[in-house]
Design an enzyme around this catalytic site. Structure first.
Site, mmCIF file in Angstrom:
data_model
loop_
_atom_site.group_PDB
_atom_site.id
_atom_site.type_symbol
_atom_site.label_atom_id
_atom_site.label_comp_id
_atom_site.label_asym_id
_atom_site.label_seq_id
_atom_site.Cartn_x
_atom_site.Cartn_y
_atom_site.Cartn_z
ATOM 1 N N VAL A 1 0.072 0.546 -1.076
ATOM 2 C CA VAL A 1 0.664 1.692 -0.383
ATOM 3 C C VAL A 1 1.919 1.100 0.251
ATOM 4 C CG1 VAL A 1 0.437 3.366 1.478
ATOM 5 C CG2 VAL A 1 -1.540 2.862 0.027
ATOM 6 N N PRO A 2 3.090 1.327 -0.359
ATOM 7 C CA PRO A 2 4.293 0.573 -0.016
ATOM 8 C C PRO A 2 4.943 0.987 1.306
ATOM 9 C CG PRO A 2 4.809 2.200 -1.681
ATOM 10 C CD PRO A 2 3.316 2.268 -1.460
ATOM 11 N N CYS A 3 4.310 0.643 2.399
ATOM 12 C CA CYS A 3 4.827 0.988 3.723
ATOM 13 C C CYS A 3 6.169 0.318 3.990
ATOM 14 C CB CYS A 3 3.815 0.665 4.811
ATOM 15 S SG CYS A 3 3.145 -1.004 4.729
ATOM 16 N N HIS A 4 6.469 -0.769 3.287
ATOM 17 C CA HIS A 4 7.768 -1.430 3.467
ATOM 18 C C HIS A 4 8.911 -0.545 2.986
ATOM 19 C CE1 HIS A 4 6.631 -2.415 -0.671
ATOM 20 N NE2 HIS A 4 7.904 -2.660 -0.915
ATOM 21 N N ARG A 5 8.629 0.462 2.184
ATOM 22 C CA ARG A 5 9.655 1.375 1.681
ATOM 23 C C ARG A 5 9.888 2.559 2.610
ATOM 24 N NH1 ARG A 5 6.912 1.391 -4.198
ATOM 25 N NH2 ARG A 5 7.308 -0.807 -4.670
#
Length: 181
Positions: A137-141
């Site tokens: 779940v790409p929270c860095h994006r």
């Protein structure tokens, strides 16, 4: 033997960890300053998990995470995650975040609008800050208003977030970091 297992694996940014159970990934841990710190953080997130060899489906996920962290365009949105203990609002936030392709970003506010209420931007930020599946779940994006990096709860904080965005070639990566190698 526990039905929940984990393993550590090397990546271009350091030792990561992944935990899984019968319904999918239960946790991902981005690198700490050492493999042991990565293990400790993962086990706090996934108590009771036992170390074990990754079965073929998890080994493929590990290979894809490693490829993404080497700069390849890899989409992890099809990786099964165990959402059994995740509240409905968080599931909805994660679903929107998982649709952000590598090299792209959205803001907390944009996710809130997609969920139907622009006033939920702070709530979206809180959900991202407690994401048990970073990179899958790409929270860095997910960025703050105006494309600012906002926070990042992984070891290394915002510097790690910006490094991951640079690896993916995202526009927000243009923001310099004093600590980037």
């Amino acid at each position: 033997m526990s039905e929940h297992l984990y393993t550590l694996f090397e990546t271009a940014i350091g030792p990561c960890g992944i935990a899984w159970g019968p319904r999918g990934i239960t946790g991902v841990q981005l690198p700490g300053s050492s493999a042991e710190k990565t293990r400790m953080r993962l086990l706090r997130r996934c108590p009771g998990a036992e170390e074990g060899a990754a079965p073929p489906d998890i080994a493929r996920v590990i290979e894809r995470i490693d490829a993404l962290l080497r700069g390849e365009r890899v989409d992890l949105s099809d990786v099964p995650v165990d959402l059994d203990r995740v509240p409905e609002f968080e599931r909805r936030v994660y679903a929107v975040a998982r649709a952000i392709p590598p090299g792209s970003t959205m803001t907390y506010g944009e996710i809130a609008k997609r969920l139907g209420d622009p006033l939920l931007a702070r709530d979206v930020g809180q959900v991202m800050g407690h994401n048990p599946f970073p990179i899958v779940v790409p929270c860095h994006r997910v960025l703050a208003a105006g494309g600012k990096p906002g926070g990042f709860s992984a070891p290394g904080g915002v510097d790690t977030k910006l490094r991951m965005l640079r690896i993916e070639g995202a526009a927000a990566a243009a923001q310099a970091s004093l600590f980037d190698p």
